[in-house]
Design a protein around this motif. Sequence first.
Motif, PDB file in Angstrom:
ATOM      1  N   LEU A 139       0.828  -1.205   0.000  1.00 17.15           N
ATOM      2  CA  LEU A 139       0.000   0.000   0.000  1.00 17.15           C
ATOM      3  C   LEU A 139       0.860   1.251   0.000  1.00 17.15           C
ATOM      4  O   LEU A 139       0.583   2.219  -0.718  1.00 17.15           O
ATOM      5  CB  LEU A 139      -0.929   0.000   1.220  1.00 17.15           C
ATOM      6  N   ARG A 140       1.905   1.215   0.804  1.00 14.06           N
ATOM      7  CA  ARG A 140       2.790   2.386   0.889  1.00 14.06           C
ATOM      8  C   ARG A 140       3.457   2.656  -0.448  1.00 14.06           C
ATOM      9  O   ARG A 140       3.605   3.813  -0.862  1.00 14.06           O
ATOM     10  CB  ARG A 140       3.837   2.163   1.972  1.00 14.06           C
ATOM     11  N   ASP A 141       3.863   1.605  -1.125  1.00 16.55           N
ATOM     12  CA  ASP A 141       4.507   1.771  -2.434  1.00 16.55           C
ATOM     13  C   ASP A 141       3.547   2.387  -3.459  1.00 16.55           C
ATOM     14  O   ASP A 141       3.998   3.006  -4.433  1.00 16.55           O
ATOM     15  CB  ASP A 141       5.005   0.417  -2.950  1.00 16.55           C
ATOM     16  N   SER A 142       2.246   2.219  -3.244  1.00 13.81           N
ATOM     17  CA  SER A 142       1.258   2.783  -4.177  1.00 13.81           C
ATOM     18  C   SER A 142       0.831   4.194  -3.786  1.00 13.81           C
ATOM     19  O   SER A 142      -0.021   4.786  -4.440  1.00 13.81           O
ATOM     20  CB  SER A 142       0.024   1.881  -4.247  1.00 13.81           C
ATOM     21  N   GLY A 143       1.420   4.717  -2.699  1.00 10.32           N
ATOM     22  CA  GLY A 143       1.148   6.092  -2.314  1.00 10.32           C
ATOM     23  C   GLY A 143       0.353   6.267  -1.035  1.00 10.32           C
ATOM     24  O   GLY A 143       0.033   7.393  -0.652  1.00 10.32           O
ATOM     25  N   VAL A 144       0.026   5.179  -0.348  1.00  9.70           N
ATOM     26  CA  VAL A 144      -0.759   5.258   0.888  1.00  9.70           C
ATOM     27  C   VAL A 144       0.165   5.548   2.066  1.00  9.70           C
ATOM     28  O   VAL A 144       1.130   4.823   2.308  1.00  9.70           O
ATOM     29  CB  VAL A 144      -1.525   3.947   1.139  1.00  9.70           C
ATOM     30  N   GLU A 145      -0.143   6.598   2.823  1.00  4.44           N
ATOM     31  CA  GLU A 145       0.629   6.921   4.020  1.00  4.44           C
ATOM     32  C   GLU A 145      -0.239   6.990   5.274  1.00  4.44           C
ATOM     33  O   GLU A 145       0.283   7.112   6.380  1.00  4.44           O
ATOM     34  CB  GLU A 145       1.363   8.256   3.839  1.00  4.44           C
ATOM     35  N   TYR A 146      -1.558   6.921   5.111  1.00  2.48           N
ATOM     36  CA  TYR A 146      -2.475   7.060   6.237  1.00  2.48           C
ATOM     37  C   TYR A 146      -3.500   5.936   6.133  1.00  2.48           C
ATOM     38  O   TYR A 146      -4.262   5.869   5.165  1.00  2.48           O
ATOM     39  CB  TYR A 146      -3.145   8.431   6.180  1.00  2.48           C
ATOM     40  N   VAL A 147      -3.512   5.050   7.135  1.00  2.00           N
ATOM     41  CA  VAL A 147      -4.401   3.892   7.116  1.00  2.00           C
ATOM     42  C   VAL A 147      -5.296   3.914   8.345  1.00  2.00           C
ATOM     43  O   VAL A 147      -4.824   4.106   9.470  1.00  2.00           O
ATOM     44  CB  VAL A 147      -3.595   2.573   7.091  1.00  2.00           C
ATOM     45  N   LEU A 148      -6.598   3.714   8.113  1.00  2.00           N
ATOM     46  CA  LEU A 148      -7.581   3.632   9.193  1.00  2.00           C
ATOM     47  C   LEU A 148      -7.981   2.176   9.367  1.00  2.00           C
ATOM     48  O   LEU A 148      -8.429   1.534   8.421  1.00  2.00           O
ATOM     49  CB  LEU A 148      -8.813   4.475   8.866  1.00  2.00           C
ATOM     50  N   LEU A 149      -7.809   1.662  10.561  1.00  2.00           N
ATOM     51  CA  LEU A 149      -7.975   0.240  10.813  1.00  2.00           C
ATOM     52  C   LEU A 149      -9.311  -0.071  11.464  1.00  2.00           C
ATOM     53  O   LEU A 149      -9.641   0.461  12.526  1.00  2.00           O
ATOM     54  CB  LEU A 149      -6.848  -0.258  11.725  1.00  2.00           C
ATOM     55  N   ASN A 150     -10.072  -0.932  10.809  1.00  2.00           N
ATOM     56  CA  ASN A 150     -11.285  -1.487  11.394  1.00  2.00           C
ATOM     57  C   ASN A 150     -10.906  -2.824  12.014  1.00  2.00           C
ATOM     58  O   ASN A 150     -10.476  -3.735  11.314  1.00  2.00           O
ATOM     59  CB  ASN A 150     -12.357  -1.664  10.320  1.00  2.00           C
ATOM     60  N   SER A 151     -11.049  -2.940  13.325  1.00  2.00           N
ATOM     61  CA  SER A 151     -10.521  -4.096  14.045  1.00  2.00           C
ATOM     62  C   SER A 151     -11.624  -4.972  14.599  1.00  2.00           C
ATOM     63  O   SER A 151     -12.118  -4.716  15.713  1.00  2.00           O
ATOM     64  CB  SER A 151      -9.613  -3.615  15.189  1.00  2.00           C
TER      65      SER A 151
END
Length: 324
Positions: free
Chosen positions: A292-304
Amino acid sequence: MRFGMFGSAQAKRGSPDDDSGAGFREFVERNVEAETLGYHSTFLVEHHFTGFGQVSASLNLLTWIGSKTRTLRLGTAVIVLPWHNPVLLAEQIATLDLLSDGRVDAGIGKGYRLREFDGFCISPKEADARFDECLEVMTKAWKLDSPWSHQGAYWKFDEVVVEPPSAQRPHPPLWMGAGSPSSVKQVAALGFNMLLGQFDSFEEITNSIALFKSEVESSGRTFDPMSVAVARSVNVVDSAPEYEHALETRMAARRRTQTLASRPNFQDTREAAEAGTLYGPASEISEKLQGLRDSGVEYVLLNSPGGISTLRRFAKEVMPGFAS
């Protein structure tokens, strides 16, 4: 990378002996501990008429969480504007922003569950127009300090001044959900931050971020990777049986949502269910995150689905590898 939380609490409904508030209290405690674990934010859904107790009054619950935390950002993902009085909503968001010392992230959207529109006796065909008018009134309410009026198709206000002012001026950061190329372009044109859903595939996320970046830069603005947050379902599991159980639970949840939403393009397949997940041992989750980071994602919201125990393991075993 930056990590926040995404999801909902549940208020159990049943006999008089059932403690309906237990799920809400557990959710508040989870958020308090998550702040100490290093999570940046919490984003709450807004849903109605589900029958299984999802959060309907997001701002109320966020106010309670805000009173027990100090740094955790308080987000909505999303408040569905077509269902709300825009002046009352602007007042409520500004109040929470003041009480929390400017920690609100106001996520907004148009709604997608057919049952909710039916319950409010609002046609889904009006969603776009109602969204646009509500947003226009809200931003006017936040920005203007002198009396103003509005005469629209759905709302009319005469010589009003909306109070209180928000702590973040002219208003809290606005986040908007996007699920199609046209909505991605709309978010960019409005100058808002973008929320991408937990059911989006890796390919869809990559394409959406690339399009959003292009649209932002073509308007002369600088693209900030932190202006895009991607929701993912996370479950740190160590064995194949645990993985299968987690995936079966996710597929059941997706079917339950589909019953409420009636989306025409729903795919009830294992591949579709896995597309938005970070499931498996910590090492495999780290590999997926790096993709994900390699595709440009730097902010992830986690549903746990696993609750605080999953968030603890993720903070201990995964987050340190993405701290820089």
